[in-house]
Design a protein around this motif. Structure first.
Motif, mmCIF file in Angstrom:
data_model
loop_
_atom_site.group_PDB
_atom_site.id
_atom_site.type_symbol
_atom_site.label_atom_id
_atom_site.label_comp_id
_atom_site.label_asym_id
_atom_site.label_seq_id
_atom_site.Cartn_x
_atom_site.Cartn_y
_atom_site.Cartn_z
ATOM 1 N N PRO A 127 0.833 -1.207 0.000
ATOM 2 C CA PRO A 127 0.000 0.000 0.000
ATOM 3 C C PRO A 127 0.868 1.258 0.000
ATOM 4 C CG PRO A 127 -0.006 -1.052 2.161
ATOM 5 C CD PRO A 127 0.658 -2.001 1.225
ATOM 6 N N ARG A 128 0.313 2.320 -0.522
ATOM 7 C CA ARG A 128 1.028 3.599 -0.534
ATOM 8 C C ARG A 128 0.621 4.396 0.706
ATOM 9 N NH1 ARG A 128 3.745 4.171 -5.161
ATOM 10 N NH2 ARG A 128 3.161 2.816 -6.905
ATOM 11 N N LEU A 129 1.624 4.756 1.514
ATOM 12 C CA LEU A 129 1.380 5.385 2.811
ATOM 13 C C LEU A 129 2.207 6.662 2.922
ATOM 14 C CD1 LEU A 129 1.698 2.096 4.930
ATOM 15 C CD2 LEU A 129 -0.366 3.029 3.858
ATOM 16 N N PRO A 130 1.904 7.673 2.110
ATOM 17 C CA PRO A 130 2.760 8.865 2.075
ATOM 18 C C PRO A 130 2.811 9.640 3.381
ATOM 19 C CG PRO A 130 0.733 9.236 0.852
ATOM 20 C CD PRO A 130 0.783 7.772 1.167
ATOM 21 N N ASN A 131 1.742 9.633 4.153
ATOM 22 C CA ASN A 131 1.730 10.413 5.392
ATOM 23 C C ASN A 131 2.569 9.750 6.473
ATOM 24 O OD1 ASN A 131 -0.261 12.535 4.563
ATOM 25 N ND2 ASN A 131 -1.542 10.736 4.282
ATOM 26 N N ILE A 132 2.429 8.448 6.635
ATOM 27 C CA ILE A 132 3.267 7.744 7.609
ATOM 28 C C ILE A 132 4.719 7.748 7.149
ATOM 29 C CG2 ILE A 132 3.711 5.498 8.684
ATOM 30 C CD1 ILE A 132 0.662 5.046 8.625
ATOM 31 N N ASP A 133 4.938 7.668 5.844
ATOM 32 C CA ASP A 133 6.301 7.779 5.319
ATOM 33 C C ASP A 133 6.917 9.122 5.696
ATOM 34 O OD1 ASP A 133 6.000 5.295 4.196
ATOM 35 O OD2 ASP A 133 5.829 5.997 2.130
ATOM 36 N N ALA A 134 6.129 10.195 5.635
ATOM 37 C CA ALA A 134 6.645 11.522 5.990
ATOM 38 C C ALA A 134 7.016 11.594 7.467
ATOM 39 C CB ALA A 134 5.600 12.588 5.641
ATOM 40 N N ILE A 135 6.211 10.947 8.321
ATOM 41 C CA ILE A 135 6.552 10.894 9.746
ATOM 42 C C ILE A 135 7.863 10.147 9.930
ATOM 43 C CG2 ILE A 135 5.826 10.042 12.008
ATOM 44 C CD1 ILE A 135 2.920 10.338 11.029
ATOM 45 N N ALA A 136 8.007 9.031 9.220
ATOM 46 C CA ALA A 136 9.237 8.241 9.320
ATOM 47 C C ALA A 136 10.444 9.034 8.836
ATOM 48 C CB ALA A 136 9.089 6.948 8.511
ATOM 49 N N GLU A 137 10.281 9.763 7.743
ATOM 50 C CA GLU A 137 11.392 10.549 7.198
ATOM 51 C C GLU A 137 11.759 11.710 8.112
ATOM 52 O OE1 GLU A 137 9.769 11.520 3.440
ATOM 53 O OE2 GLU A 137 9.896 9.451 2.686
ATOM 54 N N GLY A 138 10.819 12.139 8.950
ATOM 55 C CA GLY A 138 11.088 13.216 9.892
ATOM 56 C C GLY A 138 11.587 12.724 11.235
ATOM 57 N N GLY A 139 11.794 11.416 11.368
ATOM 58 C CA GLY A 139 12.233 10.870 12.646
ATOM 59 C C GLY A 139 13.181 9.708 12.460
ATOM 60 N N VAL A 140 12.973 8.670 13.262
ATOM 61 C CA VAL A 140 13.838 7.493 13.262
ATOM 62 C C VAL A 140 13.001 6.265 12.936
ATOM 63 C CG1 VAL A 140 15.350 6.022 14.646
ATOM 64 C CG2 VAL A 140 15.394 8.504 14.968
ATOM 65 N N ARG A 141 13.483 5.476 11.982
ATOM 66 C CA ARG A 141 12.853 4.194 11.658
ATOM 67 C C ARG A 141 13.606 3.082 12.386
ATOM 68 N NH1 ARG A 141 13.501 6.665 6.797
ATOM 69 N NH2 ARG A 141 15.184 5.271 6.146
ATOM 70 N N PHE A 142 12.860 2.289 13.152
ATOM 71 C CA PHE A 142 13.442 1.118 13.816
ATOM 72 C C PHE A 142 13.104 -0.089 12.946
ATOM 73 C CE2 PHE A 142 12.912 4.235 17.120
ATOM 74 C CZ PHE A 142 14.056 4.101 17.889
ATOM 75 N N ARG A 143 14.082 -0.589 12.218
ATOM 76 C CA ARG A 143 13.801 -1.614 11.228
ATOM 77 C C ARG A 143 13.981 -3.021 11.791
ATOM 78 N NH1 ARG A 143 14.972 -1.791 6.707
ATOM 79 N NH2 ARG A 143 14.939 -4.021 6.550
ATOM 80 N N ASN A 144 14.183 -3.140 13.091
ATOM 81 C CA ASN A 144 14.380 -4.455 13.685
ATOM 82 C C ASN A 144 13.559 -4.568 14.963
ATOM 83 O OD1 ASN A 144 15.367 -7.024 14.017
ATOM 84 N ND2 ASN A 144 17.513 -6.443 13.895
ATOM 85 N N ALA A 145 12.271 -4.236 14.849
ATOM 86 C CA ALA A 145 11.373 -4.236 16.005
ATOM 87 C C ALA A 145 10.504 -5.485 16.004
ATOM 88 C CB ALA A 145 10.489 -2.988 15.989
ATOM 89 N N TRP A 146 10.393 -6.091 17.166
ATOM 90 C CA TRP A 146 9.523 -7.251 17.355
ATOM 91 C C TRP A 146 8.330 -6.874 18.220
ATOM 92 C CZ3 TRP A 146 12.081 -12.599 18.788
ATOM 93 C CH2 TRP A 146 12.620 -13.171 17.626
ATOM 94 N N ALA A 147 7.200 -7.491 17.925
ATOM 95 C CA ALA A 147 6.019 -7.449 18.783
ATOM 96 C C ALA A 147 5.695 -8.877 19.202
ATOM 97 C CB ALA A 147 4.849 -6.827 18.027
ATOM 98 N N MET A 148 4.596 -9.054 19.897
ATOM 99 C CA MET A 148 4.065 -10.388 20.128
ATOM 100 C C MET A 148 3.269 -10.801 18.876
ATOM 101 S SD MET A 148 5.368 -10.918 23.010
ATOM 102 C CE MET A 148 6.584 -9.596 23.067
#
Length: 709
Positions: A66-87
């Motif tokens: 999916p195309r998520l330009p708004n969440i992408d903008a938040i990510a580009e303005g901050g830090v992306r944690f690319r190794n996050a686990w959940a349950m």
């Protein structure tokens, strides 16, 4: 609580309405922004069933993500944690976020149903995040999906969010929207309309619960104009081939729930519960839009108070069932979208993409309405976190559901499993506390969604170790250094996840449900509606196998000569930077016994093609090198230590790891309520029998242990 108007154009009814002028006033009152900046506000966005495989911003764009330009903008303005686990599922994951504790400590092992006892729901004795932030003067709200406790088999029912310390709640305590109403509001036989609206009529009377009506379409229109969908998006029910003036046709059923368009809704403010009926326009608005409206209204009010706030916007999207999304939030829908069958896999993948894109659109509206962002001339989001008074964190609660998993991830080991596709989630953090040199960065260090508990406390300036009782083992690690200037130490040497079985009411039967899209049979559901909402075939009573149904998944395979994979009873996983060990507990159909098996995998999070823990990649089946054997032994020992780190404490109901007079006193407050944390013998009743366990263990002091870091 005031409410904003919905995007559909029909005003959302509430105790009042929030005008655009009021929003602007709250944004511009002198001193409010400066006061908030003393302690940053917190906007926490939870996406439901959106794994990292859906996120182009993390480098995965091979399979129509999916195309998520708004969440992408938040990510580009901050830090992306690319190794996050959940349950692997929502309830244990969400409870871990709000308690800072793994499921083995909270007792919430899997997504709970209406038959699960209070012992497997978030305890009122947990030191939850709202209670922690209250120490720093924060007001807290949760809008949207709750699914951490209540309303079933829980002493205070729908008031569970109040018990957890939330000042305000607006949403639904259940795990998912209700199944789609295939009668389209009582105008056809069950099973006629798979997406919940009339899709075979060119005109009709769109009737509303307040008695008003509007004619949609005309006898000259083709059914492809879908006035039934338009009517549903406005909160109404289309009576096809009739007019408002002429009447006739079936009587609409305004009491029926209908997926994302007619949903259960409760509101809690100042400890007072309002159970909103399905005839109320607030319960008849598209959920993603309605949840955004509610968040805007509460945050605007919170700003006016001058106190710092934390708003958790817990979107129901993109959890099943899938339905068409209003064109008002996803305008670029291909022709023919309205005619898609919501029960077929190709259509479901398309529609779930639209649901995720609709979530993104509403996140953008949330930010721009609140003044946290603006729009560039081309319509893209202009987000400057350094000038904001609000920290924004966006996370997925678990991996994507199997039928919507995007390549190269593994749909057969997705949501519900402790494998990578089931627990690897997107996580981004942005806002004024992110140092300029960290903006736009991507970190590969291991983090766990449980760590968000400590991050939010750090943002508020609260020392968790001084607030949480020593008897409560906190698994959350400090994340704020990742956002600050300079180098940081890796907070985790290992990462942990688990899924298991909740404690259920006596007599609960979980019938087989076959999910053909991933060739698996699960025993997770008590009703056909829940099974079918997950894209499954029901083999319980009155299902595919007839009136009596088939008792187990083993029996389904035997009687139908099938070879469906069986969903595990429980799974635990632990990884380091290079390897991962998975322990699985599952039924052996041949012996009718429970088997334990191990998997050992070499993994990394490379983009665009990560090394996943697929069945063929199990190193134990290939023979280990000396280095691999050492790594396997080390991880296995650490996993054993983790599972032994919360020994049982029979007789303790208030989580203080002691069995004493306080337990007897606390037990009396729940006496006679049915299921509660003091239903110590798990019979669904809090009664005199439970005191026998307290007295039998009276004086016990149960040690607590730390799991591996």
């Amino acid at each position: 609580m005031p409410r904003a108007s919905s995007a559909s154009g029909r005003l959302v009814a509430g105790v009042g309405r929030l005008t655009a002028a009021a929003v602007c006033l709250a944004l511009t009152v002198p001193g409010l922004a400066a006061a908030a900046r003393k302690k940053p506000n917190i906007l926490f966005v939870i996406m439901d069933d959106v794994g990292i495989d859906q996120m182009r911003t993390f480098g995965y764009a091979q399979d129509n993500q999916p195309r998520l330009p708004n969440i992408d903008a938040i990510a580009e303005g901050g830090v992306r944690f690319r190794n996050a686990w959940a349950m692997p599922e929502c309830s244990p994951s969400r409870v871990s976020m709000f308690t800072g504790r793994y499921p083995l400590r909270t007792g919430v092992m899997t997504a709970f149903l209406d038959t699960d006892l209070a012992n497997s729901q978030m305890s009122p004795y947990e030191t939850t995040l709202p209670k922690v932030l209250a120490r720093a003067g924060y007001r807290s709200a949760l809008i949207g999906k709750y699914h951490m406790a209540g309303p079933y088999n829980y002493p205070s029912g729908n008031l569970a969010p109040r018990d957890a310390g939330f000042d305000y709640f607006y949403g639904n305590l259940e795990g998912a929207p209700r199944p789609i109403d295939t009668t389209a509001g009582g105008v056809a036989a069950e099973g006629t309309y798979t997406c919940g609206y009339v899709n075979d009529a060119g005109f009709g009377a769109c009737r509303f619960a307040d008695g008003t009506c509007s004619d949609l379409g005309s006898p000259l229109d083709l059914p492809s104009t879908h006035p039934g969908r338009t009517c549903l998006e406005q909160g109404g029910i289309l009576v096809p081939a009739t007019t408002c003036a002429g009447g006739g046709g079936p009587t609409p059923d305004f009491d029926a729930y209908n997926g994302y368009y007619v949903a259960p809704l409760v509101v809690i403010e100042n400890g007072v519960l309002q159970d909103v009926p399905t005839t109320d326009p607030r319960a008849r608005a598209y959920l993603t839009v309605d949840q955004t409206d509610a968040a805007i209204a509460w945050i605007t009010q919170a700003r006016a108070s001058g106190k710092p706030w934390m708003a958790t916007v817990s979107y129901s999207a993109a959890h099943l069932p899938v339905q068409q999304v209003p064109a008002s939030i996803v305008p670029e829908q291909p022709p023919g979208t309205g005619a898609l069958d919501c029960t077929t896999v190709p259509a479901a993948r398309i529609l779930q993409n639209h649901m995720t894109e609709g979530l993104d659109a509403e996140v953008g509206r949330l930010l721009t309405t609140l003044g946290l962002a603006t729009r560039n001339p081309d319509g893209s989001l202009a987000y400057d976190p350094a000038s904001s008074d609000t920290m924004i964190v966006v996370v997925g609660d678990n991996g994507t559901y199997g039928l919507s998993v995007k390549a190269p991830f593994d749909p057969s080991r997705a949501k519900g499993y402790a494998y990578q596709t089931g627990v690897w989630v997107p996580l981004v953090a942005s806002g004024p506390l992110v140092h300029a040199k960290k903006v736009g960065s991507e970190l590969g260090d291991m983090v766990n969604t449980v760590d968000l508990y400590r991050l939010f406390a750090e943002i508020a300036g609260v020392d968790v170790d001084k607030v949480v009782p020593k008897s409560h083992t906190v698994d959350a690690r400090p994340m704020l250094p990742y956002l600050k200037k300079g180098k940081h130490n890796e907070i985790r040497k290992t990462n942990f996840t688990q899924i298991g079985q909740n404690i259920r009411a006596a007599g609960t039967v979980l019938w087989p449900c076959v999910i053909p899209s991933v060739n698996v049979c699960v025993q997770l559901f008590t009703t056909a509606g829940l099974c079918e909402s997950e894209g499954g075939t029901w083999y319980g009573p009155d299902g595919a196998a007839g009136a009596d149904g088939i008792a187990t998944c083993c029996d389904v395979n035997a009687q139908l000569s099938q070879d469906y994979a069986l969903f595990p009873i429980a799974q635990w996983a632990l990884r380091d930077d290079q390897y991962k060990v998975v322990l699985t507990e599952e039924t052996n159909c041949a012996t009718s016994m429970i088997d334990l098996s191990y998997g050992f995998y070499a993994i990394d999070d490379a983009a665009p093609v990560p090394a996943l823990d697929r069945a063929a990649a199990n190193l134990l089946a290939q023979g280990l090198t000396a280095a691999q054997q050492k790594a396997y032994d080390t991880l296995s020992q650490k996993l054993d230590a983790m599972l032994a780190s919360e020994p049982p404490c029979s007789g303790d109901g208030n989580l203080d790891r002691r069995v004493d007079q306080k337990d007897l006193n606390d037990w009396t407050t729940f006496l006679g309520v049915g299921s509660s944390v003091y239903d110590l013998d798990f019979d669904g009743q809090t009664d005199d029998a439970d005191t026998l366990l307290i007295r039998a263990n009276f004086g016990a002091r149960c040690k607590v242990k730390k799991g591996p870091r």
